[in-house]
Design a protein around this motif. Structure first.
Motif, PDB file in Angstrom:
ATOM      1  N   LEU A  11       0.827  -1.203   0.000  1.00  0.00           N
ATOM      2  CA  LEU A  11       0.000   0.000   0.000  1.00  0.00           C
ATOM      3  C   LEU A  11       0.866   1.261   0.000  1.00  0.00           C
ATOM      4  CD1 LEU A  11      -2.732  -1.127   2.550  1.00  0.00           C
ATOM      5  CD2 LEU A  11      -3.023  -0.834   0.083  1.00  0.00           C
ATOM      6  N   LEU A  12       1.956   1.221   0.761  1.00  0.00           N
ATOM      7  CA  LEU A  12       2.875   2.359   0.784  1.00  0.00           C
ATOM      8  C   LEU A  12       3.521   2.548  -0.590  1.00  0.00           C
ATOM      9  CD1 LEU A  12       4.348   4.586   2.321  1.00  0.00           C
ATOM     10  CD2 LEU A  12       6.044   2.887   3.032  1.00  0.00           C
ATOM     11  N   ALA A  13       3.940   1.445  -1.206  1.00  0.00           N
ATOM     12  CA  ALA A  13       4.546   1.532  -2.537  1.00  0.00           C
ATOM     13  C   ALA A  13       3.553   2.099  -3.543  1.00  0.00           C
ATOM     14  CB  ALA A  13       5.017   0.144  -2.980  1.00  0.00           C
ATOM     15  N   TYR A  14       2.288   1.671  -3.444  1.00  0.00           N
ATOM     16  CA  TYR A  14       1.260   2.159  -4.369  1.00  0.00           C
ATOM     17  C   TYR A  14       1.043   3.662  -4.197  1.00  0.00           C
ATOM     18  CZ  TYR A  14      -3.265   2.608  -6.712  1.00  0.00           C
ATOM     19  OH  TYR A  14      -4.290   2.997  -7.538  1.00  0.00           O
ATOM     20  N   ALA A  15       0.967   4.105  -2.956  1.00  0.00           N
ATOM     21  CA  ALA A  15       0.760   5.529  -2.700  1.00  0.00           C
ATOM     22  C   ALA A  15       1.936   6.362  -3.208  1.00  0.00           C
ATOM     23  CB  ALA A  15       0.548   5.763  -1.209  1.00  0.00           C
ATOM     24  N   LEU A  16       3.157   5.910  -2.944  1.00  0.00           N
ATOM     25  CA  LEU A  16       4.347   6.666  -3.347  1.00  0.00           C
ATOM     26  C   LEU A  16       4.522   6.685  -4.864  1.00  0.00           C
ATOM     27  CD1 LEU A  16       6.916   5.542  -0.623  1.00  0.00           C
ATOM     28  CD2 LEU A  16       5.672   7.704  -0.760  1.00  0.00           C
ATOM     29  N   CYS A  17       4.016   5.661  -5.537  1.00  0.00           N
ATOM     30  CA  CYS A  17       4.141   5.601  -6.998  1.00  0.00           C
ATOM     31  C   CYS A  17       3.076   6.438  -7.708  1.00  0.00           C
ATOM     32  CB  CYS A  17       4.070   4.157  -7.472  1.00  0.00           C
ATOM     33  SG  CYS A  17       5.553   3.197  -7.099  1.00  0.00           S
ATOM     34  N   ASN A  18       2.192   7.070  -6.943  1.00  0.00           N
ATOM     35  CA  ASN A  18       1.208   7.995  -7.498  1.00  0.00           C
ATOM     36  C   ASN A  18       1.339   9.345  -6.800  1.00  0.00           C
ATOM     37  OD1 ASN A  18      -0.826   6.320  -9.331  1.00  0.00           O
ATOM     38  ND2 ASN A  18      -0.294   5.019  -7.581  1.00  0.00           N
ATOM     39  N   PRO A  19       2.474  10.013  -6.978  1.00  0.00           N
ATOM     40  CA  PRO A  19       2.779  11.211  -6.160  1.00  0.00           C
ATOM     41  C   PRO A  19       1.776  12.350  -6.320  1.00  0.00           C
ATOM     42  CG  PRO A  19       4.340  10.988  -7.985  1.00  0.00           C
ATOM     43  CD  PRO A  19       3.564   9.716  -7.923  1.00  0.00           C
ATOM     44  N   ARG A  20       1.327  12.639  -7.550  1.00  0.00           N
ATOM     45  CA  ARG A  20       0.381  13.745  -7.735  1.00  0.00           C
ATOM     46  C   ARG A  20      -0.934  13.478  -7.016  1.00  0.00           C
ATOM     47  NH1 ARG A  20      -1.961  14.848 -11.824  1.00  0.00           N
ATOM     48  NH2 ARG A  20      -1.672  12.945 -13.055  1.00  0.00           N
ATOM     49  N   LEU A  21      -1.431  12.258  -7.160  1.00  0.00           N
ATOM     50  CA  LEU A  21      -2.688  11.895  -6.494  1.00  0.00           C
ATOM     51  C   LEU A  21      -2.492  11.795  -4.990  1.00  0.00           C
ATOM     52  CD1 LEU A  21      -4.075   9.225  -8.997  1.00  0.00           C
ATOM     53  CD2 LEU A  21      -4.610  11.667  -8.840  1.00  0.00           C
ATOM     54  N   LEU A  22      -1.302  11.394  -4.564  1.00  0.00           N
ATOM     55  CA  LEU A  22      -1.008  11.320  -3.134  1.00  0.00           C
ATOM     56  C   LEU A  22      -1.126  12.701  -2.498  1.00  0.00           C
ATOM     57  CD1 LEU A  22      -0.062   9.881  -0.576  1.00  0.00           C
ATOM     58  CD2 LEU A  22       2.296  10.145  -1.382  1.00  0.00           C
ATOM     59  N   VAL A  23      -0.619  13.714  -3.178  1.00  0.00           N
ATOM     60  CA  VAL A  23      -0.704  15.084  -2.659  1.00  0.00           C
ATOM     61  C   VAL A  23      -2.168  15.508  -2.521  1.00  0.00           C
ATOM     62  CG1 VAL A  23      -0.202  17.501  -3.157  1.00  0.00           C
ATOM     63  CG2 VAL A  23       1.550  15.756  -3.528  1.00  0.00           C
ATOM     64  N   ARG A  24      -2.988  15.178  -3.508  1.00  0.00           N
ATOM     65  CA  ARG A  24      -4.410  15.519  -3.447  1.00  0.00           C
ATOM     66  C   ARG A  24      -5.095  14.793  -2.284  1.00  0.00           C
ATOM     67  NH1 ARG A  24      -6.966  14.552  -9.245  1.00  0.00           N
ATOM     68  NH2 ARG A  24      -8.854  15.065  -8.018  1.00  0.00           N
ATOM     69  N   SER A  25      -4.720  13.547  -2.080  1.00  0.00           N
ATOM     70  CA  SER A  25      -5.314  12.780  -0.983  1.00  0.00           C
ATOM     71  C   SER A  25      -4.905  13.338   0.369  1.00  0.00           C
ATOM     72  CB  SER A  25      -4.899  11.303  -1.096  1.00  0.00           C
ATOM     73  OG  SER A  25      -5.444  10.545  -0.037  1.00  0.00           O
ATOM     74  N   ILE A  26      -3.628  13.719   0.489  1.00  0.00           N
ATOM     75  CA  ILE A  26      -3.135  14.286   1.747  1.00  0.00           C
ATOM     76  C   ILE A  26      -3.903  15.556   2.092  1.00  0.00           C
ATOM     77  CG2 ILE A  26      -1.155  15.428   2.823  1.00  0.00           C
ATOM     78  CD1 ILE A  26       0.647  13.399   1.431  1.00  0.00           C
ATOM     79  N   ARG A  27      -4.190  16.357   1.089  1.00  0.00           N
ATOM     80  CA  ARG A  27      -4.951  17.592   1.339  1.00  0.00           C
ATOM     81  C   ARG A  27      -6.336  17.273   1.889  1.00  0.00           C
ATOM     82  NH1 ARG A  27      -3.464  20.541  -4.405  1.00  0.00           N
ATOM     83  NH2 ARG A  27      -1.349  21.218  -3.846  1.00  0.00           N
ATOM     84  N   ARG A  28      -6.980  16.248   1.357  1.00  0.00           N
ATOM     85  CA  ARG A  28      -8.341  15.915   1.793  1.00  0.00           C
ATOM     86  C   ARG A  28      -8.355  15.370   3.216  1.00  0.00           C
ATOM     87  NH1 ARG A  28     -12.933  15.631  -1.106  1.00  0.00           N
ATOM     88  NH2 ARG A  28     -14.687  14.456  -0.279  1.00  0.00           N
ATOM     89  N   PHE A  29      -7.318  14.615   3.563  1.00  0.00           N
ATOM     90  CA  PHE A  29      -7.260  13.985   4.885  1.00  0.00           C
ATOM     91  C   PHE A  29      -6.147  14.600   5.735  1.00  0.00           C
ATOM     92  CE2 PHE A  29      -9.132  10.894   2.002  1.00  0.00           C
ATOM     93  CZ  PHE A  29     -10.248  10.471   2.706  1.00  0.00           C
ATOM     94  N   ALA A  30      -5.915  15.869   5.537  1.00  0.00           N
ATOM     95  CA  ALA A  30      -4.813  16.568   6.208  1.00  0.00           C
ATOM     96  C   ALA A  30      -4.808  16.427   7.726  1.00  0.00           C
ATOM     97  CB  ALA A  30      -4.838  18.051   5.820  1.00  0.00           C
ATOM     98  N   PRO A  31      -5.966  16.446   8.422  1.00  0.00           N
ATOM     99  CA  PRO A  31      -5.929  16.349   9.886  1.00  0.00           C
ATOM    100  C   PRO A  31      -5.213  15.101  10.401  1.00  0.00           C
ATOM    101  CG  PRO A  31      -8.102  17.036   9.162  1.00  0.00           C
ATOM    102  CD  PRO A  31      -7.339  16.660   7.933  1.00  0.00           C
ATOM    103  N   PHE A  32      -5.308  14.007   9.671  1.00  0.00           N
ATOM    104  CA  PHE A  32      -4.701  12.766  10.151  1.00  0.00           C
ATOM    105  C   PHE A  32      -3.201  12.727   9.876  1.00  0.00           C
ATOM    106  CE2 PHE A  32      -9.187  12.050   9.376  1.00  0.00           C
ATOM    107  CZ  PHE A  32      -9.576  11.566  10.603  1.00  0.00           C
ATOM    108  N   TYR A  33      -2.777  13.400   8.845  1.00  0.00           N
ATOM    109  CA  TYR A  33      -1.338  13.531   8.608  1.00  0.00           C
ATOM    110  C   TYR A  33      -0.724  14.499   9.618  1.00  0.00           C
ATOM    111  CZ  TYR A  33      -2.045  10.977   4.271  1.00  0.00           C
ATOM    112  OH  TYR A  33      -2.359  10.004   3.353  1.00  0.00           O
TER     113      TYR A  33
END
Length: 441
Positions: free
Chosen positions: A54-76
């Motif tokens: 799962l970590l490899a999948y997230a890191l291999c989609n960096p642009r989408l990862l940034v968008r996801s981090i923004r949506r779930f920012a409180p948990f990061y």
């Protein structure tokens, strides 16, 4: 925002593999129930494989990862806060690079699960039908492994005994089936922390069939007491979510179902030898394993109660061993004063004498979290969760029952990276639990 109807109707026209990175997603789904082998990541009392994919999948989609981090920012941001608050414990208690590494992997693995779900099924809009079908097949295969392990116990399959001894990190075969899990008692975490919530999201009946079939089969094979209790709790909550509480007929049927499930569950539990011993002799003297689990939770809490700053701010990530040893003697005295015989419990004696660093765990997510990060951060976590659900207008019967189920399941499981909590957070953030009927409405 995800269109709920579109999500529910998404079918064969949507691919499950949109690019080469989905190889990691497929690998994560296939290895989801494999969390007790020597080949996984060494985390507190379980060794999962899926978080690495799962970590490899997230890191291999960096642009989408940034968008996801923004949506779930409180948990990061919460992850960063846990690191900051741990500095107090590291400075005053100590720093164990081994255990800090394990906790870091667990927390990062949990966030990777959240990000991967969001990237795959909200942002890329991959076909969840195919993903669920694959997951059902994988859990059926895990159950088949458990049947073989049960045959090894009853009929004797020496080759399987030897294979289990070589492959499983903590082997229970042939004494009892453990499927592919780190502990037989973790079955309910998978069935009711993953499969049942996925049914609430997708309404795929095959998920309920597999979950209930797995649960009944496990109980019939004598896996343990917890799967019986987990099944009763899950069925009660499931029956509540399935009723249309606006209609009197459904209300009456739901009450009847709850009474029936409660009665049948009580009969089944009281017929179990371990439950009978606990009821007649008490939790402290009726079962060896129960006493050891209670001790593992009490010892670090006692240490915190005698040290208010560390109770509030934690002993630091990776310092459960130190907290448990600080509260060891007093915890034994408290339990013995209430009728327990801790001297006769080999697991409790070993906690005080072993040099095995991997032996110090609580098997309780709440105790572990408070011990490592403090009572204040536990309060922050609860507030953030409640605020997040409120922000996404997701308060309904399904959400309430889902949260109650999660709260119950993590009492005897401490894996921060386990998928149940992160699946809930993602479903709320993706706006998939806005109605009590799930995504079908």
């Amino acid at each position: 925002m995800v269109d709920i109807r579109r999500f529910c109707m998404r079918g064969s026209s949507s691919p499950l593999i949109a690019g080469w990175t989905e190889i990691f997603l497929i690998a994560a789904i296939v290895t989801l129930p494999i969390d007790g082998t020597r080949f996984g990541i060494d985390m507190p009392y379980w060794t999962p494989i899926a978080p690495a994919f799962l970590l490899a999948y997230a890191l291999c989609n960096p642009r989408l990862l940034v968008r996801s981090i923004r949506r779930f920012a409180p948990f990061y941001l919460l992850f960063a806060a846990l690191i900051v608050v741990s500095c107090y414990g590291w400075a005053t208690v100590g720093f164990s690079s081994l255990h800090v590494g394990q906790i870091a992997c667990a927390l990062i693995g949990g966030l990777a699960c959240l990000a991967s779900l969001d990237i795959a099924f909200r942002l890329k809009q991959l076909d969840w039908h195919k993903a669920v079908t694959l997951l059902v097949v994988v859990y059926c295969m895990a159950f088949a492994v458990g049947v073989l392990e049960w045959l090894d116990r009853s009929k004797g399959l020496p080759w399987l005994t030897r294979l289990s001894q070589q492959v499983m990190y903590r082997n229970y075969v042939p004494r009892k089936p453990q499927f592919l899990f780190a502990e037989p008692s973790y079955i309910g975490m998978h069935l009711f922390g993953v499969l049942l919530p996925l049914f609430w999201i997708t309404r795929r009946r095959s998920l309920v069939v597999v979950a209930l079939g797995f649960a009944v089969g496990s109980a019939a094979m004598g896996v343990g007491v917890r799967i019986l209790i987990d099944t009763v709790v899950a069925l009660l909550l499931w029956s509540i979510t399935m009723a249309d509480w606006k209609r009197w007929r459904d209300r009456i049927l739901a009450v009847i179902a709850c009474v029936g499930i409660g009665t049948a569950g009580t009969v089944a539990l009281t017929a179990n030898d371990r439950v009978h011993a606990l009821l007649t002799q008490g939790m402290l003297t009726g079962d060896f394993s129960m006493l050891a689990r209670i001790f593992r939770s009490i010892a670090p809490i006692v240490a915190g109660l005698r040290d208010l700053p560390h109770l509030l701010f934690g002993f630091g990530a990776g310092n459960i061993k130190e907290a448990m040893l600080r509260g060891y003697a007093e915890a034994r005295a408290i339990l013995d004063a209430h009728g327990a015989k801790t001297e006769g419990n080999g697991e409790i004696r070993l906690i005080g004498n072993t040099n095995n660093e991997d032996y110090y765990f609580t098997m309780n997510a709440y105790v572990s979290f408070v011990t490592e990060f403090g009572l204040l951060m536990m309060l922050v976590l609860f507030v953030v969760l409640l605020w997040f659900v409120t922000k996404h207008h997701s308060w309904n019967i399904t959400t309430a029952c889902w949260m109650l189920l999660l709260a119950y399941l993590y009492i005897q499981f401490e894996g921060y990276a386990f998928y149940a909590l992160w699946l809930f957070i993602w479903a709320v953030g993706a706006d998939l639990v806005k109605s009590h009927k799930g995504v079908n409405e």
